[in-house]
Design an enzyme around this catalytic site. Structure first.
Site, PDB file in Angstrom:
ATOM      1  CE  LYS A   1      21.631   0.318  18.624  1.00 12.14           C
ATOM      2  NZ  LYS A   1      20.537   0.899  17.820  1.00 12.14           N
TER       3      LYS A   1
ATOM      4  CB  SER B   1      17.477  -1.336  19.081  1.00  9.18           C
ATOM      5  OG  SER B   1      18.167  -0.387  18.269  1.00  9.18           O
TER       6      SER B   1
ATOM      7  CB  SER C   1      16.800   2.305  17.486  1.00 13.92           C
ATOM      8  OG  SER C   1      15.969   1.201  17.285  1.00 13.92           O
TER       9      SER C   1
END
Lengths: 98, 499
Positions: B79, B154, B178
Site C-alpha cells: 500500500k 482506503s 481500510s
C-alpha cells in the site's frame, strides 16, 4: 444543533493553512453543518462520570536507551526538499508577513 | 502452470522444492500486471527492476544452500502509505507527488528480511481517508468482480491486486476498516491486528491512535504467514507492544472450533444490511455451528455511537498529523515566487495538494479541537470510546470471538456515493468499533450475494493480543465453506484484460 457559519469555516481554513475559494467555502459550510449534526450524537451518552479514552493501549513514558545510532545523512534528509541552499532547507521568508 | 493463480504458500513450496525460480514467479506477476492493470488500476507504481533484482538475489541465495524464510521469493503488493526507500510514496495524494522516501518503514524492513519480493505500490484513498479508493488523486481502482464498482477503501488497490491475481500477498492499513472493507467487497482476506502488534514506523500517519498495518491475501493461511512476517516489537514505534508474536500459522491450520463460544453482535446486523449479506452471514454461522462452535448473542449498546465518535477522533488526529505537510522539507511547494511569505506558500500548497475529503476532515478536526468546542466534540468522542471498550469487555466475557457482517452492503458503483460523505461513512459502521478499542479484526469471504453476485465479507473480532483466535475461527470457516462450494470464491472472478 450548533450551526456553523461560512465565516467560521473560513476561519478554520485559515487556522489549518488552507487557501479556499468562495465556492469551496460555500460547499464546505453546507457539508459541515450536516456532518456536525450527525456526529453531535456522541453528546447523548458522554456523561460526566465516563472517563475519556485517548488511546487503546494503557502505556506511558516509553523511553529508548540514550545512545547514538546511525541516522539520515544530510543529503538523504534534504533529498525531498522543494528547495535547498548550502546544505539546508530553503524556505520562503517567515518574517514580515501580515 | 503459471504461478499467478497459486496461493502464497503454494508458491513458497514450489520455490523451496526448486520447481520454479523467484525470478520466474516475479516475471509472471509483472506480466499479469501489465496485462490487466489497465483495467483494474490497482498499482500507482510498479518496481519492475527492483522486484526482479530482489527475486534474483533470493534465487542466488537458495542456490548457495542458504536456509530461507517461509515467504522468500513470494511477490507482494505494498500500500502506497508505507515508505520504501527510493520508491515513490504518494499516499494517493498530489501533496507527495514525486517524493522518494530516504528510509524504509519497519514493515518493509521486515518484508525484505523475509525475502518477500515487493512488486510495487498500490492505490488508495488519499492519506487513507475513504471507503472506495475514489479519493485517490491518481484516479480510482476498479473492482475485479465488476469494473464499474468500487474495490473498497482506503486499501482498494491492495485488495484489488489480490482479486485480480496480480499479487498473492498485499499490505494494507486499517484506521476504521481500510483493510477489512476492501477485503469484504473483493472476496479476499484481510486482517487488522491488535493495535501495536505491527509497527507504525514509516506508515504515513492519518489517525495515530487508530492506524494499524496488517496482512492481506487470498486465503487465511497466507494471511497468517504474512502476519507473522510483519508483526513484532519495534523500538522505533513507541506504541509497539513488547510481547511475542502469537502463533497465527498454527492457529490457521487448526481447523477446529469445537467448544468455542462465538458471539453475534446484535447491533451489527438488521436494519441497513443488504438481504444477501444477511443470508450469507447466517449460512456462515450455521457452518460454524456444524463445526462444533457454540453461538451466543451479545449486545453492544454503545456501538451505535461508534461512527459518530470515529468521525470526530479520526479527523481531529488527522488535522494535527497532516500539519506536517507544510511544503518546507518535502512534498510539493506551490507559489514560491520569492515574493510570497512562508504562510501564504503553505496555504497555496495545501489548497492544491490536498483533495476534497482530506480538506473536509482537516476542517472538521480543527473545529472539534478548537477551544469552546473541544469538550462537546472531541472530549465526548473520547468518552464514547471508553463505552465501546466496555461493551467489548462485556461481550468478550461471554464469547471467545465476536462476529458480524464486515459491511452492510456489497460493492457499490463508482460515483454512486461520491457526493454524499455521510452515506460513504456508513460503509464502516461494522468495522469502526474494532479500531476504537484497539482489538483484532478479520474479514474473509462467506459467499456471493444472491441479488448481485458480489462478494460478502464475514468479520471476526478477537480480544487484544489474541489475534490467533481470528485465524483459528477464520481457517475453520474457510475450510467448511470451501467444501460446500467445491472451489474457491475467487475462481469466479471474470476474465480480465481481454480487450
Amino acid at each position: 444543533m450548533a450551526a456553523i457559519s461560512r465565516d467560521e469555516v473560513a476561519h478554520l481554513a485559515r487556522l489549518a493553512r488552507i487557501e479556499m475559494t468562495d465556492s469551496e467555502l460555500d460547499h464546505l459550510s453546507d457539508e459541515m453543518e450536516v456532518i456536525l449534526g450527525a456526529v453531535a450524537r456522541v453528546q447523548e451518552v458522554a456523561g460526566a462520570e465516563v472517563p475519556p479514552t485517548s488511546h487503546p493501549l494503557d502505556m506511558k513514558n516509553v523511553y529508548r536507551p540514550d545512545v547514538v545510532v546511525p541516522s539520515l545523512t544530510n543529503a538523504q534528509a534534504l533529498s525531498g526538499a522543494p528547495a535547498q541552499e548550502e546544505e539546508r532547507f530553503k524556505v520562503p521568508q517567515i518574517l514580515g508577513e501580515e | 502452470m503459471s504461478s499467478i493463480f497459486k496461493s502464497a504458500s503454494a508458491i513458497a513450496e514450489s520455490l523451496s522444492k526448486g520447481e520454479s525460480s523467484a525470478v520466474e514467479v516475479a516475471q509472471e506477476h509483472l506480466d499479469r500486471i501489465a496485462a490487466v492493470d489497465g483495467d483494474v488500476h490497482a498499482f500507482l507504481y510498479i518496481d519492475t527492476e527492483g522486484a526482479l533484482a530482489q527475486a534474483a538475489d533470493i534465487d542466488k541465495r537458495r542456490a548457495a544452500g542458504e536456509r530461507l524464510p517461509a515467504l522468500a521469493g513470494v511477490p507482494l503488493a505494498l500500500k502506497d502509505v508505507m515508505t520504501q526507500q527510493g520508491i515513490p510514496t504518494t499516499c494517493g495524494s498530489k501533496m507527495l507527488e514525486g517524493w522518494r522516501p530516504p528510509y524504509d518503514s519497519t514493515v518493509v524492513t521486515k518484508l525484505k528480511a523475509n525475502g518477500v519480493v515487493i512488486l510495487g505500490k498500490t492505490n488508495m484513498d488519499e492519506f487513507a481517508m475513504g471507503s472506495s479508493t475514489e479519493n485517490s488523486a491518481y484516479g480510482p481502482t476498479h473492482n475485479p468482480w465488476d469494473l464499474t464498482r468500487i474495490p473498497g477503501g482506503s486499501g482498494g488497490g491492495s485488495a484489488a491486486s489480490l482479486a485480480a491475481f496480480e499479487a498473492p500477498l498485499a499490505i494494507g492499513t486499517d484506521t476504521g476498516g481500510s483493510i477489512r472493507q476492501p477485503a469484504a467487497v473483493t472476496g479476499t482476506v484481510g486482517v487488522k491486528p491488535t493495535y501495536g502488534a505491527v509497527s507504525r514506523y514509516g506508515l504515513v500517519a492519518f489517525s495515530s491512535s487508530l492506524d494499524q498495518a496488517g496482512p492481506c491475501a487470498r486465503n487465511v493461511l497466507d494471511t497468517a504467514l504474512l502476519h507473522e512476517a510483519i508483526a513484532g516489537y519495534d523500538p522505533k514505534d513507541s506504541t509497539s507492544i513488547n510481547a511475542p508474536v502469537g502463533k497465527m500459522v498454527e492457529a490457521a491450520k487448526k481447523l477446529d472450533v469445537k467448544g468455542m463460544k462465538i458471539g453475534i453482535v446484535k447491533e451489527l446486523s438488521g436494519d441497513g444490511y443488504q438481504a444477501g449479506v444477511k443470508t450469507r452471514f447466517n449460512e456462515a454461522i450455521e457452518a460454524l455451528v456444524s463445526a462444533g462452535a457454540e453461538i451466543v448473542e451479545v449486545s453492544a449498546p454503545n456501538f451505535e455511537y461508534a461512527l459518530a465518535a470515529y468521525y470526530l477522533i479520526a479527523p481531529s488526529e488527522c488535522s494535527s498529523n497532516l500539519a506536517r505537510f507544510d511544503s518546507m522539507r518535502y512534498g510539493i511547494r506551490v507559489g514560491d515566487n520569492g515574493e510570497r511569505g512562508a504562510e501564504e506558500v503553505m496555504r497555496m500548497t495545501r489548497e492544491l495538494g490536498f483533495g476534497k475529503e482530506v480538506k473536509r476532515r482537516i476542517i472538521l478536526g480543527t473545529y472539534a479541537l478548537s477551544s469552546g468546542y473541544y469538550d462537546a466534540y472531541y472530549g465526548s468522542a473520547q468518552k464514547v470510546r471508553t463505552l465501546i471498550k466496555q461493551d467489548f469487555d462485556a461481550a468478550f466475557a461471554k464469547a471467545d470471538v465476536l462476529v458480524s457482517p464486515t459491511c452492510p452492503t456489497t460493492a457499490f458503483k463508482i460515483g454512486e456515493k461520491a457526493d454524499d460523505p455521510l452515506a460513504m461513512y456508513l460503509n464502516d459502521i461494522a468495522t469502526i468499533p474494532v479500531n476504537m478499542a484497539g482489538i483484532g479484526g478479520m474479514s474473509l469471504p462467506c459467499g456471493l450475494a444472491e441479488e448481485d453476485g458480489l462478494p460478502v465479507g464475514f468479520q471476526i473480532m478477537s480480544p487484544a493480543m489474541k489475534d490467533e483466535l481470528m485465524y483459528q475461527v477464520g481457517g475453520t470457516l474457510e475450510a467448511a465453506l470451501l467444501s460446500q462450494w467445491g472451489k474457491p470464491l475467487l475462481s469466479s472472478v471474470p476474465a480480465l484484460g481481454a480487450k
